[in-house]
Design a protein around this motif. Sequence first.
Motif, PDB file in Angstrom:
ATOM      1  N   LEU A  34       0.821  -1.209   0.000  1.00 22.67           N
ATOM      2  CA  LEU A  34       0.000   0.000   0.000  1.00 22.67           C
ATOM      3  C   LEU A  34       0.856   1.261   0.000  1.00 22.67           C
ATOM      4  O   LEU A  34       0.477   2.281  -0.585  1.00 22.67           O
ATOM      5  N   ALA A  35       2.010   1.233   0.639  1.00 25.98           N
ATOM      6  CA  ALA A  35       2.872   2.412   0.711  1.00 25.98           C
ATOM      7  C   ALA A  35       3.323   2.880  -0.661  1.00 25.98           C
ATOM      8  O   ALA A  35       3.677   4.045  -0.847  1.00 25.98           O
ATOM      9  N   HIS A  36       3.323   1.977  -1.660  1.00 25.93           N
ATOM     10  CA  HIS A  36       3.768   2.323  -3.011  1.00 25.93           C
ATOM     11  C   HIS A  36       2.624   2.809  -3.893  1.00 25.93           C
ATOM     12  O   HIS A  36       2.831   3.059  -5.078  1.00 25.93           O
ATOM     13  N   ARG A  37       1.424   2.957  -3.311  1.00 24.61           N
ATOM     14  CA  ARG A  37       0.260   3.311  -4.119  1.00 24.61           C
ATOM     15  C   ARG A  37       0.406   4.685  -4.750  1.00 24.61           C
ATOM     16  O   ARG A  37       0.059   4.891  -5.910  1.00 24.61           O
ATOM     17  N   THR A  38       0.909   5.644  -3.991  1.00 22.21           N
ATOM     18  CA  THR A  38       1.049   7.004  -4.513  1.00 22.21           C
ATOM     19  C   THR A  38       2.481   7.501  -4.526  1.00 22.21           C
ATOM     20  O   THR A  38       2.760   8.558  -5.069  1.00 22.21           O
ATOM     21  N   ALA A  39       3.396   6.758  -3.919  1.00 25.25           N
ATOM     22  CA  ALA A  39       4.798   7.195  -3.848  1.00 25.25           C
ATOM     23  C   ALA A  39       5.682   6.236  -4.634  1.00 25.25           C
ATOM     24  O   ALA A  39       5.706   5.041  -4.370  1.00 25.25           O
ATOM     25  N   LEU A  40       6.396   6.768  -5.601  1.00 28.09           N
ATOM     26  CA  LEU A  40       7.317   5.975  -6.405  1.00 28.09           C
ATOM     27  C   LEU A  40       8.693   6.652  -6.410  1.00 28.09           C
ATOM     28  O   LEU A  40       8.775   7.879  -6.492  1.00 28.09           O
ATOM     29  N   SER A 201       5.819  19.148   8.753  1.00 25.00           N
ATOM     30  CA  SER A 201       5.206  19.434  10.051  1.00 25.00           C
ATOM     31  C   SER A 201       4.685  18.134  10.669  1.00 25.00           C
ATOM     32  O   SER A 201       4.674  17.075  10.031  1.00 25.00           O
ATOM     33  N   ARG A 202       4.236  18.223  11.888  1.00 23.72           N
ATOM     34  CA  ARG A 202       3.652  17.051  12.544  1.00 23.72           C
ATOM     35  C   ARG A 202       2.384  16.602  11.819  1.00 23.72           C
ATOM     36  O   ARG A 202       2.118  15.408  11.700  1.00 23.72           O
ATOM     37  N   ALA A 203       1.622  17.584  11.318  1.00 27.83           N
ATOM     38  CA  ALA A 203       0.409  17.245  10.572  1.00 27.83           C
ATOM     39  C   ALA A 203       0.758  16.508   9.283  1.00 27.83           C
ATOM     40  O   ALA A 203       0.072  15.560   8.889  1.00 27.83           O
ATOM     41  N   ASP A 204       1.855  16.921   8.628  1.00 27.30           N
ATOM     42  CA  ASP A 204       2.302  16.240   7.409  1.00 27.30           C
ATOM     43  C   ASP A 204       2.676  14.793   7.710  1.00 27.30           C
ATOM     44  O   ASP A 204       2.353  13.872   6.954  1.00 27.30           O
ATOM     45  N   ARG A 205       3.407  14.605   8.808  1.00 25.44           N
ATOM     46  CA  ARG A 205       3.819  13.244   9.181  1.00 25.44           C
ATOM     47  C   ARG A 205       2.613  12.369   9.495  1.00 25.44           C
ATOM     48  O   ARG A 205       2.561  11.199   9.115  1.00 25.44           O
ATOM     49  N   LEU A 206       1.647  12.936  10.197  1.00 29.72           N
ATOM     50  CA  LEU A 206       0.442  12.178  10.534  1.00 29.72           C
ATOM     51  C   LEU A 206      -0.340  11.819   9.277  1.00 29.72           C
ATOM     52  O   LEU A 206      -0.796  10.688   9.113  1.00 29.72           O
ATOM     53  N   ARG A 207      -0.464  12.787   8.361  1.00 27.05           N
ATOM     54  CA  ARG A 207      -1.186  12.535   7.108  1.00 27.05           C
ATOM     55  C   ARG A 207      -0.497  11.442   6.292  1.00 27.05           C
ATOM     56  O   ARG A 207      -1.158  10.566   5.719  1.00 27.05           O
ATOM     57  N   ALA A 208       0.833  11.485   6.237  1.00 25.73           N
ATOM     58  CA  ALA A 208       1.575  10.471   5.493  1.00 25.73           C
ATOM     59  C   ALA A 208       1.396   9.088   6.109  1.00 25.73           C
ATOM     60  O   ALA A 208       1.263   8.088   5.406  1.00 25.73           O
ATOM     61  N   ALA A 209       1.413   9.025   7.443  1.00 26.22           N
ATOM     62  CA  ALA A 209       1.231   7.743   8.119  1.00 26.22           C
ATOM     63  C   ALA A 209      -0.166   7.180   7.866  1.00 26.22           C
ATOM     64  O   ALA A 209      -0.338   5.978   7.628  1.00 26.22           O
ATOM     65  N   LEU A 210      -1.177   8.053   7.897  1.00 25.13           N
ATOM     66  CA  LEU A 210      -2.549   7.599   7.658  1.00 25.13           C
ATOM     67  C   LEU A 210      -2.720   7.079   6.234  1.00 25.13           C
ATOM     68  O   LEU A 210      -3.453   6.115   6.008  1.00 25.13           O
ATOM     69  N   LYS A 211      -2.036   7.707   5.257  1.00 24.51           N
ATOM     70  CA  LYS A 211      -2.137   7.245   3.873  1.00 24.51           C
ATOM     71  C   LYS A 211      -1.547   5.851   3.699  1.00 24.51           C
ATOM     72  O   LYS A 211      -1.903   5.136   2.761  1.00 24.51           O
ATOM     73  N   SER A 213      -1.799   3.525   6.003  1.00 17.51           N
ATOM     74  CA  SER A 213      -2.564   2.603   6.843  1.00 17.51           C
ATOM     75  C   SER A 213      -3.592   1.853   6.008  1.00 17.51           C
ATOM     76  O   SER A 213      -4.404   2.458   5.300  1.00 17.51           O
ATOM     77  N   ALA A 214      -3.583   0.536   6.101  1.00 23.14           N
ATOM     78  CA  ALA A 214      -4.551  -0.273   5.357  1.00 23.14           C
ATOM     79  C   ALA A 214      -5.954  -0.111   5.932  1.00 23.14           C
ATOM     80  O   ALA A 214      -6.944  -0.185   5.200  1.00 23.14           O
ATOM     81  N   ILE A 215      -6.055   0.115   7.242  1.00 20.88           N
ATOM     82  CA  ILE A 215      -7.376   0.334   7.844  1.00 20.88           C
ATOM     83  C   ILE A 215      -8.000   1.586   7.263  1.00 20.88           C
ATOM     84  O   ILE A 215      -9.166   1.589   6.838  1.00 20.88           O
ATOM     85  N   VAL A 216      -7.226   2.675   7.217  1.00 23.53           N
ATOM     86  CA  VAL A 216      -7.735   3.938   6.662  1.00 23.53           C
ATOM     87  C   VAL A 216      -8.117   3.754   5.200  1.00 23.53           C
ATOM     88  O   VAL A 216      -9.171   4.212   4.752  1.00 23.53           O
ATOM     89  N   PHE A 217      -7.252   3.087   4.433  1.00 24.00           N
ATOM     90  CA  PHE A 217      -7.526   2.911   3.005  1.00 24.00           C
ATOM     91  C   PHE A 217      -8.809   2.132   2.777  1.00 24.00           C
ATOM     92  O   PHE A 217      -9.645   2.509   1.945  1.00 24.00           O
ATOM     93  N   HIS A 218      -8.987   1.022   3.492  1.00 16.45           N
ATOM     94  CA  HIS A 218     -10.162   0.189   3.248  1.00 16.45           C
ATOM     95  C   HIS A 218     -11.439   0.861   3.751  1.00 16.45           C
ATOM     96  O   HIS A 218     -12.522   0.680   3.155  1.00 16.45           O
ATOM     97  N   VAL A 219     -11.357   1.635   4.828  1.00 14.17           N
ATOM     98  CA  VAL A 219     -12.521   2.406   5.277  1.00 14.17           C
ATOM     99  C   VAL A 219     -12.878   3.450   4.232  1.00 14.17           C
ATOM    100  O   VAL A 219     -14.053   3.650   3.906  1.00 14.17           O
ATOM    101  N   TRP A 220     -11.853   4.130   3.679  1.00 18.43           N
ATOM    102  CA  TRP A 220     -12.082   5.122   2.614  1.00 18.43           C
ATOM    103  C   TRP A 220     -12.722   4.471   1.397  1.00 18.43           C
ATOM    104  O   TRP A 220     -13.678   4.997   0.819  1.00 18.43           O
ATOM    105  N   ALA A 221     -12.213   3.302   0.983  1.00 15.87           N
ATOM    106  CA  ALA A 221     -12.753   2.608  -0.185  1.00 15.87           C
ATOM    107  C   ALA A 221     -14.195   2.166   0.057  1.00 15.87           C
ATOM    108  O   ALA A 221     -15.053   2.291  -0.828  1.00 15.87           O
TER     109      ALA A 221
END
Length: 239
Positions: A34-40, A201-211, A213-221
């Motif tokens: 999942l980490a490679h979904r948007t980052a290459l 920023s801390r918000a950037d780090r949190l946003r990156a970590a959430l992206k 996360s498989a739980i976040v992704f599957h809830v979003w989907a």
Amino acid sequence: MKRVLPVLLSILFALALLEGALQLVYRVRAGDWLAHRTALPIYRETDWGFALKPHLALEHRTGEFRTHLFTDAHGFRVAAAGEEVAREKPEGTWRVMLLGPSFAFGWGVEYEETFLAQLGDRLRAGAAAGTAAGDAKIDLINAGVPALGPIQQLEWFRREGAAYRPDLVIQLVYGSYAVSRAYSDGLVPDERGYLRPATVSRADRLRAALKRSAIVFHVWAATNRLRGGEPKAIEGAGR
């Protein structure tokens, strides 16, 4: 606390198990993490911002699409590994150059499905019918770079792109010039080729970590499916 702490630890343990299981589910379905979904790792640093690495040959696999990415020695996207764009325009050639972000590059689609490739097919058909480009051979240069703003791309064109002597330059613009300038100036490639914010920023780090996360992704989907009814195929920004 003696009663609450075991409950909290149990919840965290259950979430960790669920995250691991969903990460494996995504890996099995998509063929990549999942980490490679948007980052290459496809970028290199330049004087005007960033560009694509030369001689890329990789498969981008996500739960939404699967596509192949190739670049030549100049970092232009090409149809296959080993294909090269000549700096000198051949005689009798009508050259089209495309600038832009991921929409121009063709994120999420094969080369043949990109805007420029389909435009080339129509121009060639028009040339054969005597309605476009005369007897010239159609030559295409995809200079699109995902996430790169229009001002940086114009600076690249001034420094390097004009030397390819294109007869037609098309620039696809995402957002305004002011917004794109601020956005692209804040992005830099790291030593591995991943694109990252220059200041985090801390918000950037949190946003990156959430992206990631498989739980976040599957809830979003799942939420998207509930909102839109039947799930629809995500065909990629490049289409």
